[in-house]
Write a protein that holds these residues in place. Structure first.
Motif, short mmCIF file in Angstrom:
data_model
loop_
_atom_site.label_atom_id
_atom_site.label_comp_id
_atom_site.label_asym_id
_atom_site.label_seq_id
_atom_site.Cartn_x
_atom_site.Cartn_y
_atom_site.Cartn_z
N UNK B 172 0.83 -1.20 0.00
CA UNK B 172 0.00 0.00 0.00
C UNK B 172 0.86 1.25 0.00
N UNK B 173 1.88 1.22 0.85
CA UNK B 173 2.76 2.38 0.94
C UNK B 173 3.50 2.59 -0.37
N UNK B 277 -5.10 8.48 -0.13
CA UNK B 277 -5.29 7.51 0.93
C UNK B 277 -5.25 6.07 0.41
N UNK B 278 -4.70 5.22 1.25
CA UNK B 278 -4.72 3.78 0.98
C UNK B 278 -4.81 3.11 2.34
N UNK B 279 -5.58 2.06 2.42
CA UNK B 279 -5.72 1.46 3.74
C UNK B 279 -6.21 0.03 3.73
N UNK B 293 -11.22 4.40 -2.10
CA UNK B 293 -10.16 3.93 -1.22
C UNK B 293 -9.37 2.79 -1.85
N UNK B 294 -8.09 3.05 -2.05
CA UNK B 294 -7.22 1.95 -2.46
C UNK B 294 -7.04 1.07 -1.24
N UNK B 295 -7.33 -0.21 -1.41
CA UNK B 295 -7.39 -1.03 -0.19
C UNK B 295 -6.49 -2.26 -0.22
N UNK B 296 -6.08 -2.64 0.96
CA UNK B 296 -5.39 -3.91 1.16
C UNK B 296 -6.43 -4.85 1.74
N UNK B 297 -6.67 -5.93 1.04
CA UNK B 297 -7.68 -6.87 1.49
C UNK B 297 -7.04 -8.15 2.00
N UNK B 298 -7.52 -8.60 3.14
CA UNK B 298 -6.99 -9.83 3.71
C UNK B 298 -7.89 -11.00 3.36
N UNK B 330 -1.24 -14.32 2.16
CA UNK B 330 -1.03 -13.12 1.36
C UNK B 330 -2.24 -12.19 1.36
N UNK B 331 -1.96 -10.90 1.23
CA UNK B 331 -3.03 -9.91 1.08
C UNK B 331 -3.10 -9.51 -0.39
N UNK B 332 -4.14 -8.81 -0.76
CA UNK B 332 -4.20 -8.30 -2.13
C UNK B 332 -4.46 -6.80 -2.11
#
Lengths: 336, 336
Positions: B172-173, B277-279, B293-298, B330-332
């Motif tokens: 994300x970062x 933002x990304x989260x 929202x750009x997202x990290x999904x678990x 892994x996350x996406x």
DNA sequence: TTGAAAGCGCTAACAG
DNA sequence: CTGTTAGCGCTTTCAA
């Protein structure tokens, strides 16, 4: 692995009988203060915890209630569950939650599973697929205390707690009318669900009160209640394909409302330019939505609390209960 | 009210002993086919169901597992619960869910409540307030099988299932960096939570890899993890008030991400004009959000399944388990 | 192959 | 005031 302390251990250690220990622990009057003190202190010291299973066996109740909902991921239900837990835990009851995912088969399995695990009572909101309720009826006939909430079965005579779906639907429809829309469609879940019937009725009433003719083709049913994207999309596509295309839509469910917005987004239908929308939803992030959604919000937490209070009253009733009631709580309209 | 059929009723009706009936029902070899047939048929006919409580008492297990999460209303957890149920129900286990609402006190109460109701094992994701884990440690020492997921306690030697938080945070970062942002802030939950530590680390690593200096004042902690609007708002306000105002923000939690967007909306901070933002988020309506929202999904569902499989393995192990593992999934990254 | 009896942890009726 | 006993529903030796 676990070797819990029993009343017997205490009895042996203290040279008493198990019944004396039991009495001392449970504060019976017929016990000497000295023994009581001795026992309670020792019990605390070695960390005695009564075995709830033994208690259940003895008292023929499990101090737990079963909850049947379609999805915990649905804001309405997760809020209702919060309410249910708040009361149940307070009274020392466990809450066992099970999800039907809107499937009749799973509902039957879950209900029977809960019953066979001997919960003391059941809090049920029917799945959208459920038409035949004999699985619940037979349990109820055998004496299982049941309280319905949200999606209720009128054929079963017991307590029920619902939102004022008709009024909520009326308000939402009226809001659309007052905003200048005249061709208002209605997207709803399966036609046999109590909430669908009530909301349809409110919708019709509002139309009638404002002199708008009800059109059958403006009503679309999505039996999966928004869980199936394709189903929702098809319904919307059919609506916008009508020769007399609706200019607004009243949506009768939580997942259906968000589902509807997703479809709009994908089909590039603009809100409210192409079509206006108002719908039932308890989501707490509605303010972030684009397009925005005028929503009817149900007092889910309160409904959960009330239903649980009623259920516990049924469970703990000394005599068979004959009088039942249906509590109807107000909804609120959030205009966006 | 309920008068269930017992093994005794069958014995009496058939003129057999309870032990014979029990054997016939449970398919023991030492039983004549005739008796077996007689008993099983009669049992089925009158609808005999074994009493699970009596069984539990005898076998010293309840065939139920306890789940401790902060909120079922959180998409991540409701998805994880779906995964948990899918495995547990399959293996005949009940799932008892309890919510901490991010409160340490409730966590202690719930954990002890579950233990005293003799669940056979526990699936735990710590509350954001939890620092002292002795309530869990003591249970674990007594032999209660426990598997941690999501927010884990490394001090307790047992199985754990988590997402690759560090990598997710890194991605994300990195995405923000590659989009041209250089002054990236980080909004996170309490600093002692495992997930916070891991995500912070991924964030730092990404900054380092791209030659950006880490600034302590760019990291804000919201111990309530987005449950308290004011807390989130204060954090954001402090960030935008910095003389060297950040141009992007990486948010480390589900509720925190939506909370952050709400604050932006209220403070009229525009995304991504004023700030990008990304989260982390597992919400399934993210596509409807504005700002997006750009997202990290678990893989929450999978995490729930895995954790449950591991827990059941611990529960059903014949010998004390000595080897434990930590599974990392892994996350996406979903760019919006 | 079947039955009698004990026991899981606890409470309660009945004695003493 | 305290102990003995039986019993909740079921399984499991131990005898027959």
């Amino acid at each position: 692995m676990f070797e819990p302390v029993t009343i017997k251990d205490i009895a042996k250690a203290l040279g008493l009988s198990t019944s004396t220990v039991s009495r001392a622990l449970r504060d019976t009057y017929e016990i000497s203060p000295a023994t009581k003190k001795l026992v309670t202190e020792y019990a605390k010291q070695i960390g005695y915890k009564p075995n709830p299973i033994a208690l259940s066996l003895k008292e023929r109740r499990s101090k737990s209630i079963g909850v049947v909902v379609s999805e915990v991921a649905n804001s309405y239900f997760s809020q209702a569950i919060d309410g249910i837990e708040s009361i149940a835990y307070d009274k020392g009851y466990h809450v066992i939650i099970s999800q039907t995912h809107e499937s009749y088969d799973r509902e039957v399995i879950n209900v029977n599973h809960l019953a066979s695990r001997s919960v003391d009572g059941l809090l049920i909101s029917l799945s959208s697929q459920t038409e035949d309720i004999s699985h619940i009826k037979s349990l109820h006939d055998k004496g299982m205390p049941i309280v319905f909430f949200d999606r209720v079965a009128d054929e079963i005579i017991t307590d029920k707690v619902i939102a004022d779906n008709e009024k909520g639907a009326y308000n939402a429809t009226e809001h659309l009318i007052k905003s200048g829309y005249k061709k208002i469609a209605h997207l709803t879940s399966s036609n046999h669900l109590s909430i669908s019937i009530e909301r349809l009725s409110g919708y019709k009433k509002a139309l009638a009160d404002y002199g708008i003719t009800f059109k059958e083709e403006y009503v679309k049913y999505c039996p999966h209640g928004g869980m199936l994207y394709e189903e929702t999309e098809t319904a919307i596509k059919e609506l916008v394909a009508l020769k007399d295309k609706p200019d607004a839509i009243f949506v009768a469910g939580d997942r259906l409302s968000t589902g509807c917005l997703s479809v709009f987004k994908n089909l590039k239908i603009e809100v409210p330019k192409d079509i206006a929308i108002a719908g039932f939803s308890n989501s707490d992030v509605l303010d972030l939505f684009n397009p925005s959604l005028t929503s009817v919000r149900q007092p889910a937490y309160e409904i959960g609390r009330l239903a649980t209070e009623m259920l516990l009253k049924l469970i703990e009733a000394k005599y068979p209960v004959e009088e039942f009631e249906k509590k109807v709580l107000d909804t609120s309209l959030f205009i966006r």
